[in-house]
Scaffold this motif. Sequence first.
Motif, PDB file in Angstrom:
ATOM      1  N   SER A 203      43.059  41.799  23.726  1.00  0.00           N
ATOM      2  CA  SER A 203      43.154  42.551  24.970  1.00  0.00           C
ATOM      3  C   SER A 203      42.446  41.803  26.101  1.00  0.00           C
ATOM      4  CB  SER A 203      42.509  43.922  24.773  1.00  0.00           C
ATOM      5  OG  SER A 203      42.571  44.665  25.939  1.00  0.00           O
ATOM      6  N   MET A 204      43.057  41.857  27.270  1.00  0.00           N
ATOM      7  CA  MET A 204      42.443  41.211  28.438  1.00  0.00           C
ATOM      8  C   MET A 204      41.375  42.117  29.015  1.00  0.00           C
ATOM      9  SD  MET A 204      45.822  39.658  30.360  1.00  0.00           S
ATOM     10  CE  MET A 204      44.930  38.966  31.723  1.00  0.00           C
ATOM     11  N   THR A 205      40.308  41.521  29.525  1.00  0.00           N
ATOM     12  CA  THR A 205      39.285  42.291  30.218  1.00  0.00           C
ATOM     13  C   THR A 205      39.789  42.642  31.614  1.00  0.00           C
ATOM     14  OG1 THR A 205      38.217  40.382  31.251  1.00  0.00           O
ATOM     15  CG2 THR A 205      37.483  40.974  29.017  1.00  0.00           C
ATOM     16  N   ARG A 206      39.136  43.604  32.245  1.00  0.00           N
ATOM     17  CA  ARG A 206      39.570  43.965  33.600  1.00  0.00           C
ATOM     18  C   ARG A 206      39.399  42.795  34.562  1.00  0.00           C
ATOM     19  NH1 ARG A 206      34.973  48.371  33.534  1.00  0.00           N
ATOM     20  NH2 ARG A 206      33.234  47.072  34.129  1.00  0.00           N
ATOM     21  N   ALA A 207      38.376  41.962  34.364  1.00  0.00           N
ATOM     22  CA  ALA A 207      38.206  40.787  35.231  1.00  0.00           C
ATOM     23  C   ALA A 207      39.367  39.806  35.046  1.00  0.00           C
ATOM     24  CB  ALA A 207      36.871  40.101  34.942  1.00  0.00           C
ATOM     25  N   GLN A 208      39.822  39.633  33.817  1.00  0.00           N
ATOM     26  CA  GLN A 208      40.957  38.749  33.573  1.00  0.00           C
ATOM     27  C   GLN A 208      42.242  39.314  34.188  1.00  0.00           C
ATOM     28  OE1 GLN A 208      40.495  38.740  29.295  1.00  0.00           O
ATOM     29  NE2 GLN A 208      39.895  36.563  29.301  1.00  0.00           N
ATOM     30  N   ILE A 209      42.403  40.624  34.099  1.00  0.00           N
ATOM     31  CA  ILE A 209      43.585  41.256  34.681  1.00  0.00           C
ATOM     32  C   ILE A 209      43.570  41.088  36.198  1.00  0.00           C
ATOM     33  CG2 ILE A 209      44.785  43.444  35.045  1.00  0.00           C
ATOM     34  CD1 ILE A 209      43.653  44.283  32.248  1.00  0.00           C
ATOM     35  N   VAL A 210      42.424  41.335  36.819  1.00  0.00           N
ATOM     36  CA  VAL A 210      42.314  41.190  38.279  1.00  0.00           C
ATOM     37  C   VAL A 210      42.512  39.735  38.685  1.00  0.00           C
ATOM     38  CG1 VAL A 210      40.697  41.315  40.221  1.00  0.00           C
ATOM     39  CG2 VAL A 210      40.980  43.270  38.689  1.00  0.00           C
ATOM     40  N   THR A 211      41.965  38.821  37.923  1.00  0.00           N
ATOM     41  CA  THR A 211      42.156  37.398  38.217  1.00  0.00           C
ATOM     42  C   THR A 211      43.645  37.041  38.155  1.00  0.00           C
ATOM     43  OG1 THR A 211      39.961  36.858  37.368  1.00  0.00           O
ATOM     44  CG2 THR A 211      41.548  35.053  37.502  1.00  0.00           C
ATOM     45  N   THR A 212      44.342  37.578  37.177  1.00  0.00           N
ATOM     46  CA  THR A 212      45.784  37.342  37.060  1.00  0.00           C
ATOM     47  C   THR A 212      46.527  37.936  38.260  1.00  0.00           C
ATOM     48  OG1 THR A 212      45.619  37.323  34.650  1.00  0.00           O
ATOM     49  CG2 THR A 212      47.809  37.689  35.601  1.00  0.00           C
ATOM     50  N   ALA A 213      46.175  39.173  38.629  1.00  0.00           N
ATOM     51  CA  ALA A 213      46.843  39.844  39.750  1.00  0.00           C
ATOM     52  C   ALA A 213      46.560  39.126  41.069  1.00  0.00           C
ATOM     53  CB  ALA A 213      46.407  41.306  39.832  1.00  0.00           C
ATOM     54  N   ALA A 214      45.301  38.817  41.321  1.00  0.00           N
ATOM     55  CA  ALA A 214      44.945  38.123  42.563  1.00  0.00           C
ATOM     56  C   ALA A 214      45.528  36.711  42.573  1.00  0.00           C
ATOM     57  CB  ALA A 214      43.427  38.084  42.733  1.00  0.00           C
ATOM     58  N   GLY A 215      45.528  36.061  41.413  1.00  0.00           N
ATOM     59  CA  GLY A 215      46.139  34.742  41.309  1.00  0.00           C
ATOM     60  C   GLY A 215      47.644  34.803  41.547  1.00  0.00           C
ATOM     61  N   GLY A 216      48.281  35.877  41.103  1.00  0.00           N
ATOM     62  CA  GLY A 216      49.702  36.066  41.369  1.00  0.00           C
ATOM     63  C   GLY A 216      49.975  36.163  42.860  1.00  0.00           C
ATOM     64  N   SER A 217      49.119  36.882  43.571  1.00  0.00           N
ATOM     65  CA  SER A 217      49.266  36.971  45.031  1.00  0.00           C
ATOM     66  C   SER A 217      49.074  35.599  45.670  1.00  0.00           C
ATOM     67  CB  SER A 217      48.265  37.966  45.618  1.00  0.00           C
ATOM     68  OG  SER A 217      48.674  39.292  45.365  1.00  0.00           O
ATOM     69  N   ALA A 218      48.085  34.860  45.183  1.00  0.00           N
ATOM     70  CA  ALA A 218      47.858  33.516  45.724  1.00  0.00           C
ATOM     71  C   ALA A 218      49.070  32.629  45.477  1.00  0.00           C
ATOM     72  CB  ALA A 218      46.599  32.909  45.105  1.00  0.00           C
ATOM     73  N   LEU A 219      49.662  32.721  44.287  1.00  0.00           N
ATOM     74  CA  LEU A 219      50.838  31.909  43.977  1.00  0.00           C
ATOM     75  C   LEU A 219      52.042  32.312  44.828  1.00  0.00           C
ATOM     76  CD1 LEU A 219      50.595  31.544  40.089  1.00  0.00           C
ATOM     77  CD2 LEU A 219      50.271  29.764  41.827  1.00  0.00           C
TER      78      LEU A 219
ATOM     79  N   VAL B 139      46.217  48.825  35.958  1.00  0.00           N
ATOM     80  CA  VAL B 139      45.697  48.677  34.594  1.00  0.00           C
ATOM     81  C   VAL B 139      44.211  48.330  34.658  1.00  0.00           C
ATOM     82  CG1 VAL B 139      45.776  47.242  32.512  1.00  0.00           C
ATOM     83  CG2 VAL B 139      47.891  48.113  33.516  1.00  0.00           C
ATOM     84  N   ALA B 140      43.844  47.426  35.553  1.00  0.00           N
ATOM     85  CA  ALA B 140      42.425  47.055  35.688  1.00  0.00           C
ATOM     86  C   ALA B 140      41.600  48.270  36.130  1.00  0.00           C
ATOM     87  CB  ALA B 140      42.265  45.925  36.698  1.00  0.00           C
ATOM     88  N   ALA B 141      42.117  49.066  37.032  1.00  0.00           N
ATOM     89  CA  ALA B 141      41.396  50.257  37.502  1.00  0.00           C
ATOM     90  C   ALA B 141      41.217  51.248  36.366  1.00  0.00           C
ATOM     91  CB  ALA B 141      42.147  50.917  38.665  1.00  0.00           C
ATOM     92  N   ARG B 142      42.225  51.383  35.519  1.00  0.00           N
ATOM     93  CA  ARG B 142      42.144  52.332  34.397  1.00  0.00           C
ATOM     94  C   ARG B 142      41.133  51.876  33.345  1.00  0.00           C
ATOM     95  NH1 ARG B 142      47.459  54.529  32.097  1.00  0.00           N
ATOM     96  NH2 ARG B 142      45.938  56.051  31.375  1.00  0.00           N
TER      97      ARG B 142
END
Length: 154
Positions: free
Chosen positions: A2-18, A148-151
């Motif tokens: 399972s991904m941690t919330r920090a990993q999920i947020v990093t993925t989401a924010a990284g997706g926006s950056a990409l 998901v990260a918020a939950r």
Amino acid sequence: MSMTRAQIVTTAAGGSALLLVGAFMFQIIGYPPCEMCLWQRWPHAFAFVIGIAFLVIPSRILALLGGITVATSGAIGVYHAGVEQKWWEGPTSCTSGDISNLTPEQLLEQIMSAPLVRCDDIAWALAGISMAGWNAIISFFLAGLWVVAARRFA
């Protein structure tokens, strides 16, 4: 695993950056953005900043704010895609609009004041989906990651 919330947020924010990098790459290779394209970029820039803030101060509020931010870009993308498909009128500042009742002088004025890049033209598409459509799809996916990260705070 399972991904941690920090990993999920990093993925989401990284997706926006990409998405932003992709938008700028399209611009560099000759696809200048219209006004509505620019509107879709700002929420992703904010989401990236929110992602950095989240890594410093993890909070449910920041995660929800990140989700709302990218969902906003997704909503703008849906609106823009609808304008491109002629499902509804776009803002008069970047679309041609209805010209059937214009006098020749009014038509000439509209042509002379028209933006160089119109919002109701599809500049590029993949699988029949325009850039605005892809932005909407990816943005809503990223919004889901933020939620998901918020939950994970519950």
